[in-house]
Design a protein around this motif. Structure first.
Motif, PDB file in Angstrom:
ATOM      1  N   ASP A 237      54.353  53.537   6.515  1.00 24.09           N
ATOM      2  CA  ASP A 237      53.953  53.557   5.107  1.00 24.09           C
ATOM      3  C   ASP A 237      52.583  54.188   4.899  1.00 24.09           C
ATOM      4  O   ASP A 237      52.308  54.785   3.853  1.00 24.09           O
ATOM      5  CB  ASP A 237      53.935  52.128   4.546  1.00 24.09           C
ATOM      6  N   THR A 238      51.702  54.041   5.882  1.00 24.55           N
ATOM      7  CA  THR A 238      50.325  54.494   5.689  1.00 24.55           C
ATOM      8  C   THR A 238      50.122  55.953   6.103  1.00 24.55           C
ATOM      9  O   THR A 238      49.572  56.747   5.346  1.00 24.55           O
ATOM     10  CB  THR A 238      49.371  53.598   6.499  1.00 24.55           C
ATOM     11  N   TYR A 239      50.559  56.298   7.293  1.00 27.11           N
ATOM     12  CA  TYR A 239      50.199  57.652   7.755  1.00 27.11           C
ATOM     13  C   TYR A 239      51.309  58.399   8.507  1.00 27.11           C
ATOM     14  O   TYR A 239      51.253  59.603   8.631  1.00 27.11           O
ATOM     15  CB  TYR A 239      48.946  57.599   8.643  1.00 27.11           C
TER      16      TYR A 239
ATOM     17  N   GLU B 222      51.578  61.436  -3.910  1.00 30.48           N
ATOM     18  CA  GLU B 222      51.262  60.548  -2.783  1.00 30.48           C
ATOM     19  C   GLU B 222      51.525  59.073  -3.129  1.00 30.48           C
ATOM     20  O   GLU B 222      51.896  58.277  -2.280  1.00 30.48           O
ATOM     21  CB  GLU B 222      49.794  60.729  -2.397  1.00 30.48           C
TER      22      GLU B 222
ATOM     23  N   ARG C 112      49.817  68.361   2.265  1.00 26.64           N
ATOM     24  CA  ARG C 112      48.422  67.967   2.478  1.00 26.64           C
ATOM     25  C   ARG C 112      47.617  69.077   3.165  1.00 26.64           C
ATOM     26  O   ARG C 112      48.170  69.830   3.954  1.00 26.64           O
ATOM     27  CB  ARG C 112      48.356  66.735   3.378  1.00 26.64           C
TER      28      ARG C 112
ATOM     29  N   THR D 251      43.660  49.289   4.939  1.00 20.15           N
ATOM     30  CA  THR D 251      45.033  49.134   5.448  1.00 20.15           C
ATOM     31  C   THR D 251      44.996  48.109   6.578  1.00 20.15           C
ATOM     32  O   THR D 251      43.961  47.532   6.878  1.00 20.15           O
ATOM     33  CB  THR D 251      45.572  50.474   5.994  1.00 20.15           C
TER      34      THR D 251
ATOM     35  N   SER E 164      53.083  56.765  -0.168  1.00 18.11           N
ATOM     36  CA  SER E 164      52.016  56.313   0.715  1.00 18.11           C
ATOM     37  C   SER E 164      51.438  55.015   0.178  1.00 18.11           C
ATOM     38  O   SER E 164      51.355  54.821  -1.036  1.00 18.11           O
ATOM     39  CB  SER E 164      50.922  57.383   0.792  1.00 18.11           C
ATOM     40  N   GLU E 165      51.055  54.123   1.076  1.00 15.06           N
ATOM     41  CA  GLU E 165      50.543  52.815   0.667  1.00 15.06           C
ATOM     42  C   GLU E 165      49.065  52.865   0.284  1.00 15.06           C
ATOM     43  O   GLU E 165      48.513  51.853  -0.143  1.00 15.06           O
ATOM     44  CB  GLU E 165      50.724  51.802   1.808  1.00 15.06           C
TER      45      GLU E 165
ATOM     46  N   HIS F 246      54.949  58.204   8.012  1.00 12.08           N
ATOM     47  CA  HIS F 246      56.121  58.567   7.202  1.00 12.08           C
ATOM     48  C   HIS F 246      57.300  58.902   8.122  1.00 12.08           C
ATOM     49  O   HIS F 246      57.224  58.701   9.330  1.00 12.08           O
ATOM     50  CB  HIS F 246      55.767  59.695   6.234  1.00 12.08           C
TER      51      HIS F 246
END
Lengths: 228, 406
Positions: free
Chosen positions: B53-55, B124, B98, B190, B128-129, B57
């Motif tokens: 979820d954060t980086y 985003e 990005r 995070t 993305s979280e 994917h």
């Protein structure tokens, strides 16, 4: 006709560096319907003799014949089956199965023999009635007195319709009234059903009821007396 | 056989206290083992989910040389074609392109080497979280001039706060040193403190002027409708755009990808150790039962119970103990794992340590049903093995000697 025949049986035990002769060249016959007491001091070989003719122990030399069949030639599994079908055992400490009721203990042997449920039910009740325990069918051993337990053990020994019953000091743990009661039952079965009983005993009350008394000493037969 | 089973069952209850102690120890052993595995799985699931979820994917596209040196010139080939294809692909749920540059971030209090990530801030938010992890300030909504979102750890290291200036220095595509000043608009936190200390987010349009091509992109991150479609999408895109490198989350972070496989082995080894310890308890109690009942067993063999039946009797006794313990242990485990799978276990007391490993402090226990089947088979197997030694000991008894024993 001989039910049991022993030919020159000897039993040697090794203890430390010493050989101990528990039985020394014993030859003897037992006929159907005998009520025999084997007597002698401790260490004279009574229990070894009973174990040998019962197929629990094998002799170091000599032969044991039951109904002319040599049991000393049988392997351990054959011996177990032979004992199941031919010999009834009564032990000094009753040795009932503690988790089974009196009736189930008696039925157990018949079950091992493969008898049907109806036969098991009928015979176990009959046998327990014959030893005066028809009102204790569903009690477990720990709910019975010593004398009652030994009577269940006798009923169990007879359940398989054995050729003979071996009893190793059956009255040793009983009081006099229980002993007398047990002996009455065994005498009656001996007379009524011609059942052969062989006891090892020190108990004079048992010796008094026997019609044959064999005295062992140092593994040898000292005397063999028929009592009329 | 029925009588043997009946005797075995009643034998189990002859010494109630002893049997109950063994049953309780088996129940607790199974419960603690299964719960520990469920907790480990929960922690790892959280870690994987948080990373995705954060980086991470599901799928990422880069220029093949980008990952080795983060070279500013290693941009994706034909980015417009790639983005168009992704937009029309039915497997794709969301995506974002990005710009990523390795920079030195400085304040008056210090300097840190970080990655500056230029994002399409609107897109985003859909996958993305980061936008949900803002703990202070806002997510690209108020500051008009060069806003930056930084991690809590970096904020602590550089003593930064909302509205403070952050200066970044880097080498541009011509090899010249460039310096840009950003204004901190938000601070995120995070579950991964390493990520928080090493990444800052800016708007892609604030970096695009550095490039001759206004579509320049270093990374396209994609979320699939279903995580299991990652490989299919990767094959699909790799075939269409061979000049770019397409990777799934498992390719990028194999240690996370293999966690589930490792967990299966961890489960088997961990539970085997617990069951091995329990098996000694079973051997002990059954051996005691055999030695205590020497005379009885001798009598049974004397009157005609053959060796197979003696063996089976001991075997059944052992199996009964595990047949009582196993469902109780599994039921207890299932109830607790289900409960803590819903409400979670709060490990905030050690949250700092967990964050260093990219884990959240709330752990939700998780154990798939097939693990319960595996433990059932494993327990029955261990029980059977445990019964062999006592049963063999019983078979070795000499009936004549056993009857005379006390």
């Amino acid at each position: 006709m001989n039910v049991i025949e022993t030919k020159n049986i000897s039993k040697l035990y090794k203890q430390a560096d010493q050989d101990i002769k528990a039985l020394n060249d014993v030859s003897i016959n037992f006929k159907k319907g005998e009520f025999t007491a084997i007597v002698g001091p401790s260490g004279s070989g009574k229990t070894t003799f009973l174990n040998t003719i019962g197929g629990l122990d094998s002799p170091s030399s000599g032969k044991v014949l039951i109904d002319n069949n040599e049991i000393t030639k049988l392997n351990s599994n054959q011996l177990i089956d032979f004992r199941l079908r031919n010999i009834g055992f009564v032990f000094q400490s009753y040795n009932l199965i503690p988790v089974l009721t009196a009736k189930e203990n008696v039925e157990f042997i018949m079950l091992m023999q493969g008898s049907s449920k109806s036969i098991r039910d009928k015979r176990s009740v009959e046998l327990l009635k014959s030893v005066g325990l028809d009102d204790q069918l569903n009690r477990r051993p720990n709910q019975l007195s010593g004398g009652q337990q030994q009577r269940v053990a006798v009923a169990r020994a007879l359940a398989s319709k054995p050729k003979f019953v071996l009893a190793d000091e059956p009255t040793a743990n009983l009081d006099s009234s229980s002993t007398s009661n047990l002996l009455d039952i065994m005498s009656r079965l001996n007379k009524k059903e011609k059942m052969t009983f062989i006891f090892s005993t020190h108990d004079q009350r048992v010796i008094d009821r026997a019609n044959r008394i064999i005295t062992l000493e140092d593994g040898k037969i000292l005397s063999d007396i028929n009592v009329k | 056989m029925v009588t043997i089973i009946k005797i075995a069952w009643r034998n189990v209850w002859r010494n109630k206290l002893r049997s109950l102690i063994v049953i309780t120890s088996m129940v607790l052993g199974l419960w603690s083992g299964l719960f520990a595995v469920a907790m480990s799985r929960g922690i790892n699931e959280q870690r994987v989910k948080s990373a995705i979820d954060t980086y991470l994917h599901h799928v990422q596209i880069h220029n093949p040389s980008f990952e080795y040196n983060l070279d500013i010139n290693s941009v994706i080939e034909d980015p417009t074609c790639v983005l168009e294809e992704i937009e029309n692909n039915s497997l794709v749920k969301a995506f974002s392109s990005r710009i990523i540059i390795s920079v030195m971030a400085s304040t008056a209090h210090g300097t840190e080497g970080v990655k500056i990530i230029g994002i399409e801030s609107e897109k985003e938010t859909s996958f993305s979280e980061i936008s949900q992890n803002i703990v202070k300030g806002n997510y690209f909504s108020k500051t008009k001039s060069k806003p930056v979102i930084i991690g809590q750890k970096l904020a602590d290291n550089l003593k930064l706060d909302i509205k403070k200036k952050l200066s970044v220095t880097f080498v541009d595509d011509n090899g010249d040193i460039q310096r840009i000043k950003f204004k901190v608009e938000g601070i995120f936190n995070t579950a991964n403190s390493i990520f928080d200390g090493g990444n800052i987010f800016v708007k892609k349009e604030d970096l695009i002027d550095l490039f001759k091509n206004k579509y320049a992109t270093h990374e396209i991150a994609i979320l699939c409708n279903n995580i299991d479609d990652s490989n299919i999408l990767k094959e699909n895109l790799a075939g269409l755009f061979p000049k770019n490198k397409v990777e799934t989350w498992k390719d990028i972070s194999p240690e996370l990808g293999s966690v589930q496989e490792i967990m299966v082995w961890f489960f088997l080894i961990f539970m085997s150790i617990i069951l091995l310890a329990l098996s000694f308890g079973i051997v002990n109690i059954m051996l005691m039962a055999v030695l205590e009942r020497k005379r009885e067993l001798g009598m049974l063999m004397s009157v005609g119970l053959n060796k197979t039946k003696v063996f089976l009797m001991i075997l059944f006794e052992t199996i009964f103990i595990s047949c009582i313990s196993l469902p109780l242990g599994i039921l207890l485990s299932y109830l607790m794992i289900s409960y803590y799978g819903q409400v979670g276990i709060d490990l905030s007391i050690v949250s700092k340590g967990l964050e260093a490993f990219g884990m959240k402090s709330m752990v939700y226990t998780d154990l798939p049903i097939d693990y319960y089947f595996r433990i059932t088979i494993l327990t029955l197997f261990v029980t059977l093995i445990s019964s062999l030694f006592p049963a063999r000991r019983a078979l070795k008894l000499d009936p004549a000697e056993a009857i005379r024993s006390l």
